[in-house]
Design a protein around this motif. Structure first.
Motif, short mmCIF file in Angstrom:
data_model
loop_
_atom_site.label_atom_id
_atom_site.label_comp_id
_atom_site.label_asym_id
_atom_site.label_seq_id
_atom_site.Cartn_x
_atom_site.Cartn_y
_atom_site.Cartn_z
N SER A 244 7.09 -2.08 -0.04
CA SER A 244 6.12 -3.13 0.27
C SER A 244 4.77 -2.76 -0.33
N GLU A 277 10.43 -4.71 -2.43
CA GLU A 277 10.96 -5.88 -1.73
C GLU A 277 9.87 -6.91 -1.43
N TYR A 278 8.65 -6.45 -1.21
CA TYR A 278 7.54 -7.35 -0.87
C TYR A 278 6.36 -7.04 -1.78
N HIS A 280 2.33 -8.47 -2.83
CA HIS A 280 1.18 -9.35 -2.59
C HIS A 280 0.06 -8.94 -3.54
N HIS A 303 10.20 -11.10 -1.41
CA HIS A 303 9.08 -11.87 -0.89
C HIS A 303 7.87 -11.68 -1.79
#
Length: 431
Positions: A244, A277-278, A280, A303
């Motif tokens: 992440s 996996e994530y 931003h 995501h």
């Protein structure tokens, strides 16, 4: 006769109530110590302390509790007669003078709290009492952490707010630390690098409202990384388990970040994230990365969240399309748009219309959120692409920006005409 019976009945009922209360009192008083401690651990700190009035046996049980949470919720319940400084000083003094046994968790977060000698004494106390979870949130001043904090070798979770950190020369790291959160903290790049690399079990690293000119991440056990601040360069060396990632450059900064360095360069930025996996990112980060197309297939990325994106900017659109091509297993996409002056909308629209999208496959995408949607031609083309390429799409939610609220019906009418690959796809326009 009747009156006597009534009195007798009342007397019996009273005796039964007294007997029942005595039984209950005995039950409470005779609970095993581990049960009473478990009960107090479930209560707010203020209520746990107040149980000292229940009985003589309960009077000092709270002083043996392994956790103490002195936060805003507890502060709001207190009938404060003095200043924040005096009240906190009194409570800390009573706690430190009364507590017995280990203190595994301690939280100190009081509105208006500034530095005072008692906090130094508190940290020294915690370093001698096996603290594992410590949160310190200062509000007024930038508190200089005492050297005793680095003697807390059983720390597993550390959260610091508005502090200054100076690591001592002989500090060898926190050998058990699994999560580190630094918010509005002042620390040198060298000290931060040493703190991260010398914490071998670190799984979560969060850096918020922080300025670090050179950020170097070398942590083989790291799984979650969040950065929201300002940096000139960012280097990821050994992060094989990182799943992440959130990197947000402060809005005030106008320059790009240099990702060049040992073990990682601009062209292979995502090679460091084998199990990502994530993800931003905001537009400042995209501007730093969009010079070169992605060289890696992000097979684990599920995501994707992008903030302050302008689809009238070629550099941002080209990067996002490249990211979609490299992420075949995406399940959710959330994009927050922004307006940009002097944009090249026509050029971007021509670029998107001329693209061959045959290599974009979004067969696992189910949820899409588009916030601050303005209805520009590039944004509409991107929405058309998502609907046409997502065979499992369940919901596409559009939330307009303030400047286009009056044109909402027009946007919704046009979007509903787009071809949808998924028969279950639902378009929702919020506004």
């Amino acid at each position: 006769m009747t009156d006597n019976l009534h009195r007798l009945a009342k007397g019996k009922i009273k005796d039964q109530i007294v007997a029942s209360c005595a039984i209950r009192s005995d039950v409470i008083s005779n609970l095993p110590i581990n049960v009473t401690e478990a009960i107090l651990m479930k209560l707010p700190t203020r209520d746990a302390v107040r149980t000292s009035i229940l009985s003589r046996r309960w009077r000092f049980i709270w002083t043996k509790l392994p956790q103490f949470i002195f936060d805003e919720a507890m502060w709001s319940q207190l009938e404060v007669e003095h200043s924040v400084h005096i009240t906190v000083t009194m409570i800390l003094y009573q706690l430190l003078s009364s507590h017995e046994g280990p203190m595994s968790k301690f939280t100190l977060s009081v509105p208006g709290l500034d530095s005072c000698p008692e906090i130094d004494n508190l940290i020294l106390f915690l370093s001698r009492n096996h603290v594992e979870d410590f949160t310190l949130e200062m509000w007024e001043d930038e508190y200089l952490l005492p050297s005793s904090i680095f003697k807390c070798q059983e720390l597993r979770h550390l959260k610091l707010w508005s502090c200054r950190i100076r690591t001592p020369p002989l500090f060898k790291g926190f050998c058990r630390l699994t999560s580190l959160r630094l918010i509005d903290v002042t620390i040198s790049a060298e000290a931060l690098r040493h703190l991260i690399s010398s914490s071998p079990l670190l799984e979560l690293l969060e850096l918020t409202s922080i300025i670090c000119i050179d950020l170097y991440i070398d942590s083989t056990n790291l799984r979650t990384f969040r950065f929201h601040g300002f940096t000139n360069s960012m280097i990821f060396k050994r992060v094989p388990l990182l799943a992440s990632v959130s990197i947000l450059q402060e809005d005030e900064s106008t320059g790009t970040i240099d990702f060049k360095g040992v073990g990682c360069n601009l062209a292979k930025f995502f090679d460091c994230f084998t199990f990502l996996e994530y993800l931003h990112l905001n537009y400042q980060i995209i501007q730093s990365l969009a010079v070169v197309d992605l060289q890696t297939t992000l097979v684990h990325l599920k995501h994707l969240k992008l903030s302050s994106i302008c689809f009238n900017k070629m550099v941002e659109v080209s990067f996002i399309l490249s990211l979609l091509r490299s992420s075949p297993n995406l399940k959710s996409i959330k994009i927050k748009f922004r307006d940009a002056p002097f944009s090249d909308s026509k050029k971007t629209t021509t670029y998107m219309e001329g693209q061959d999208y045959s290599d974009i496959h979004l067969s696992r995408l189910t949820q899409v959120k588009l916030d601050c949607f303005t209805g520009t031609k590039p944004e509409m083309e991107f929405t058309r692409l998502l609907l046409a390429k997502s065979s499992r799409l369940e919901r596409l939610r559009i939330k307009p920006g303030k400047v286009v609220l009056d044109n909402g019906c027009k946007i919704l009418k046009e979007v509903t005409k787009f071809r949808r690959l998924s028969k279950e796809a639902e378009v929702i326009y919020v506004g």
